[in-house]
Write a protein that holds these residues in place. Structure first.
Motif, PDB file in Angstrom:
ATOM      1  N   GLY A  68       0.844  -1.193   0.000  1.00 35.83           N
ATOM      2  CA  GLY A  68       0.000   0.000   0.000  1.00 35.83           C
ATOM      3  C   GLY A  68       0.874   1.236   0.000  1.00 35.83           C
ATOM      4  O   GLY A  68       2.086   1.160  -0.209  1.00 35.83           O
ATOM      5  N   GLU A  72      -2.281   5.629   3.031  1.00 39.82           N
ATOM      6  CA  GLU A  72      -3.291   4.759   3.628  1.00 39.82           C
ATOM      7  C   GLU A  72      -3.131   4.630   5.131  1.00 39.82           C
ATOM      8  O   GLU A  72      -4.064   4.203   5.821  1.00 39.82           O
ATOM      9  CB  GLU A  72      -3.242   3.377   2.967  1.00 39.82           C
ATOM     10  CG  GLU A  72      -3.587   3.395   1.483  1.00 39.82           C
ATOM     11  CD  GLU A  72      -3.342   2.058   0.821  1.00 39.82           C
ATOM     12  OE1 GLU A  72      -3.913   1.053   1.291  1.00 39.82           O
ATOM     13  OE2 GLU A  72      -2.571   2.007  -0.167  1.00 39.82           O
ATOM     14  N   VAL A 202      -6.001   9.418   0.469  1.00 38.03           N
ATOM     15  CA  VAL A 202      -6.798   8.469  -0.303  1.00 38.03           C
ATOM     16  C   VAL A 202      -8.126   9.117  -0.670  1.00 38.03           C
ATOM     17  O   VAL A 202      -8.911   9.498   0.204  1.00 38.03           O
ATOM     18  CB  VAL A 202      -7.041   7.179   0.503  1.00 38.03           C
ATOM     19  CG1 VAL A 202      -7.963   6.239  -0.274  1.00 38.03           C
ATOM     20  CG2 VAL A 202      -5.721   6.492   0.821  1.00 38.03           C
ATOM     21  N   GLN A 205     -10.796   3.890  -2.722  1.00 36.79           N
ATOM     22  CA  GLN A 205     -10.150   2.576  -2.856  1.00 36.79           C
ATOM     23  C   GLN A 205     -11.179   1.559  -3.317  1.00 36.79           C
ATOM     24  O   GLN A 205     -12.284   1.484  -2.766  1.00 36.79           O
ATOM     25  CB  GLN A 205      -9.510   2.135  -1.543  1.00 36.79           C
ATOM     26  CG  GLN A 205      -8.651   0.887  -1.674  1.00 36.79           C
ATOM     27  CD  GLN A 205      -7.817   0.642  -0.421  1.00 36.79           C
ATOM     28  OE1 GLN A 205      -8.308   0.065   0.539  1.00 36.79           O
ATOM     29  NE2 GLN A 205      -6.567   1.091  -0.436  1.00 36.79           N
ATOM     30  N   ASN A 207     -11.810  -2.539  -4.161  1.00 39.83           N
ATOM     31  CA  ASN A 207     -11.391  -3.933  -4.037  1.00 39.83           C
ATOM     32  C   ASN A 207     -12.254  -4.795  -4.935  1.00 39.83           C
ATOM     33  O   ASN A 207     -13.483  -4.788  -4.813  1.00 39.83           O
ATOM     34  CB  ASN A 207     -11.520  -4.414  -2.594  1.00 39.83           C
ATOM     35  CG  ASN A 207     -10.492  -3.786  -1.673  1.00 39.83           C
ATOM     36  OD1 ASN A 207      -9.349  -3.586  -2.056  1.00 39.83           O
ATOM     37  ND2 ASN A 207     -10.896  -3.477  -0.448  1.00 39.83           N
ATOM     38  N   ARG A 360      -6.576  -4.582  -5.638  1.00 39.12           N
ATOM     39  CA  ARG A 360      -6.870  -3.359  -4.885  1.00 39.12           C
ATOM     40  C   ARG A 360      -6.325  -2.151  -5.642  1.00 39.12           C
ATOM     41  O   ARG A 360      -5.136  -2.081  -5.951  1.00 39.12           O
ATOM     42  CB  ARG A 360      -6.252  -3.428  -3.488  1.00 39.12           C
ATOM     43  CG  ARG A 360      -6.413  -2.150  -2.658  1.00 39.12           C
ATOM     44  CD  ARG A 360      -6.069  -2.414  -1.200  1.00 39.12           C
ATOM     45  NE  ARG A 360      -7.038  -3.342  -0.625  1.00 39.12           N
ATOM     46  CZ  ARG A 360      -6.824  -4.036   0.489  1.00 39.12           C
ATOM     47  NH1 ARG A 360      -5.668  -3.928   1.127  1.00 39.12           N
ATOM     48  NH2 ARG A 360      -7.763  -4.856   0.950  1.00 39.12           N
ATOM     49  N   THR A 361      -7.206  -1.221  -5.955  1.00 38.52           N
ATOM     50  CA  THR A 361      -6.841   0.002  -6.668  1.00 38.52           C
ATOM     51  C   THR A 361      -7.106   1.182  -5.754  1.00 38.52           C
ATOM     52  O   THR A 361      -8.186   1.297  -5.176  1.00 38.52           O
ATOM     53  CB  THR A 361      -7.671   0.154  -7.956  1.00 38.52           C
ATOM     54  OG1 THR A 361      -7.546  -1.036  -8.738  1.00 38.52           O
ATOM     55  CG2 THR A 361      -7.196   1.341  -8.780  1.00 38.52           C
ATOM     56  N   THR A 362      -6.118   2.064  -5.641  1.00 38.79           N
ATOM     57  CA  THR A 362      -6.232   3.198  -4.728  1.00 38.79           C
ATOM     58  C   THR A 362      -5.898   4.485  -5.469  1.00 38.79           C
ATOM     59  O   THR A 362      -4.845   4.585  -6.106  1.00 38.79           O
ATOM     60  CB  THR A 362      -5.275   3.036  -3.526  1.00 38.79           C
ATOM     61  OG1 THR A 362      -5.485   1.746  -2.925  1.00 38.79           O
ATOM     62  CG2 THR A 362      -5.514   4.122  -2.486  1.00 38.79           C
ATOM     63  N   THR A 381     -12.441   8.646 -10.812  1.00 44.73           N
ATOM     64  CA  THR A 381     -12.267   7.200 -10.770  1.00 44.73           C
ATOM     65  C   THR A 381     -12.882   6.460 -11.955  1.00 44.73           C
ATOM     66  O   THR A 381     -12.684   5.250 -12.091  1.00 44.73           O
ATOM     67  CB  THR A 381     -12.891   6.640  -9.471  1.00 44.73           C
ATOM     68  OG1 THR A 381     -14.300   6.983  -9.433  1.00 44.73           O
ATOM     69  CG2 THR A 381     -12.210   7.230  -8.246  1.00 44.73           C
TER      70      THR A 381
END
Length: 435
Positions: A68, A72, A202, A205, A207, A360-362, A381
């Motif tokens: 990460g 985060e 952030v 996020q 998932n 997982r995209t942040t 996004t």
């Protein structure tokens, strides 16, 4: 009954192939030795539970894994939990502005200590019998009636290695981590440092659980041969990525010329601002494999949007121009990154089982950027949310095919050379471990 890897201890610090029958070891050794260069892997690499357990031991149990970003866990006491197959880790921002990595396994009877994906904590308290640990893992409290001879010093949480490089967090479960990661960090630090990830937050996020083996997730990421299936992404990412002169199909010749013009202009701006942009590609020639560069985007050349225009009004770090394309980085074995002037996107693949992977995209924006004022979250996004769902479908099609009795290895195209590099890296690491 023959014992399988999925039924034995897969701790990364034990012997290379301990627990395998000689027959099973011979089978896996043959698969590795007979790997056909330039072709996809044989079906068991994507479907077999024993090979998945070996992946977890040889790859995710021994190498530096992207976990990460520091955004985060911005404050001391902030944590995230990471699950990698059978492993569960706590990554905690410590008081020294680094990270402490703890195995999320209570030393009493093995319960998960922290059950949330993220949060903030002082001491760590197991919810089963209230065994209490300090943020560095020491057992502080385990009282029970009648206990006399109980040495709490013998029951600290087990630790793993953690480090923060340019705002990115990496973990390693091995007793002795691979040493060449220091050199890899020296390569990527100058590219990433100007974005100042420690000064980001952030924004969102996502998932996604993909019904596919983790290697298929990574293979899909490492090529753009399929990018016609990403209409939102194709608005700003040149679909000629991965191609060179002589490989351009007729319908992309105009796009290729536009790409070259945009790249020349980007490189001039990078030289003006003292930013590195050259391609460094060492995906299978070092243990901590890397590819990094700064590349032009289409349209306005600023961000992943329908017209290439910026998606946040706030520049990151000390950057002075929105028109800096994207800094693209691939790291073996589980991560890729896109860093623009206005926001950063990190991607991590966390294996769940032989046929499931969490992606997982942040999205990170400047810490003083205000949602609804400086950026619209849905617009920020949109491109990669859609692209991720499309990639999920592609990976799942490949997983279904790999499970067919009629699956046969197919050749990689020239534009898929990074897929070949990833597989070559993987086979090298597995051979080293089995040997």
């Amino acid at each position: 009954m023959e014992q399988t890897l999925s039924a034995i201890n897969v701790a990364p610090t034990r012997g290379g192939a301990a627990g395998l029958t000689s027959e099973r070891l011979d089978e896996i050794q043959a698969l590795l030795d007979e790997r056909r260069a330039g072709f996809s892997l044989e079906s068991p690499f994507y479907t077999d539970d024993d090979l998945f357990a070996l992946d977890m031991r040889a790859i995710f149990g021994r190498h530096w894994i992207f976990a990460g970003s520091i955004a985060e866990v911005p404050e001391p006491g902030d944590y995230i939990t990471i699950d990698l197959g059978p492993y569960s880790l706590i990554v905690l921002h410590d008081d020294d502005d680094g990270v402490t990595v703890l195995h999320n396994v209570c030393r009493h009877r093995g319960a998960r200590v922290l059950t949330e994906e993220s949060g903030s904590t002082g001491n760590l308290v197991c919810g089963y019998h209230s065994w209490t640990y300090s943020p560095s893992g020491e057992l502080l409290h385990a009282s029970a009636p009648g206990e006399i001879d109980f040495d709490k010093n013998c029951y600290s949480l087990k630790t793993a290695h953690g480090r923060v490089e340019a705002g990115l967090i990496f973990i390693c479960l091995a007793d002795e981590p691979p040493s060449d990661f220091d050199d890899t960090a020296e390569i990527f630090r100058p590219y990433i440092a100007p974005h100042e990830l420690a000064g980001t937050k952030v924004a969102y996020q996502q998932n996604i659980v993909e019904e596919g083996n983790w290697k298929l997730v990574m293979e899909n990421n490492r090529e753009c041969y399929h990018c016609d299936g990403h209409p939102e992404l194709a608005c700003s990412l040149f679909p000629t990525w991965g191609l060179t002169d002589g490989l351009i199909p007729p319908h992309l010749e105009e796009v290729w010329e536009r790409n070259k013009t945009a790249q020349t202009a980007l490189e001039q701006r990078c030289r003006r601002y003292g930013l590195p942009y050259e391609v460094v590609e060492q995906l299978d020639t070092r243990v901590a494999g890397i590819r990094i560069s700064r590349e032009a985007l289409d349209g306005d050349g600023e961000s992943f949007s329908a017209d290439g225009h910026r998606l946040s009004k706030k520049l990151l770090g000390d950057l002075r121009d929105f028109r800096l394309g994207r800094c693209s980085m691939h790291l073996q074995p589980n991560s890729w990154f896109h860093l623009q002037s206005d926001h950063v996107i990190t991607f991590a693949a966390f294996p769940i089982s032989a046929h499931q992977t969490l992606v997982r995209t942040t999205w990170l924006v400047a810490d003083d950027a205000q949602e609804g004022v400086d950026y619209d979250l849905e617009t920020l996004t949109h491109t990669w949310k859609q692209t991720n769902l499309q990639d999920k479908a592609f990976v799942e099609l490949c997983q279904q095919g790999a499970a067919s009795p009629f699956y046969e290895q197919g050749p990689y195209m020239k534009s898929e050379y990074q897929v070949e590099a990833f597989i070559n890296w993987y086979i090298q690491r597995m051979r080293e471990h089995v040997a």
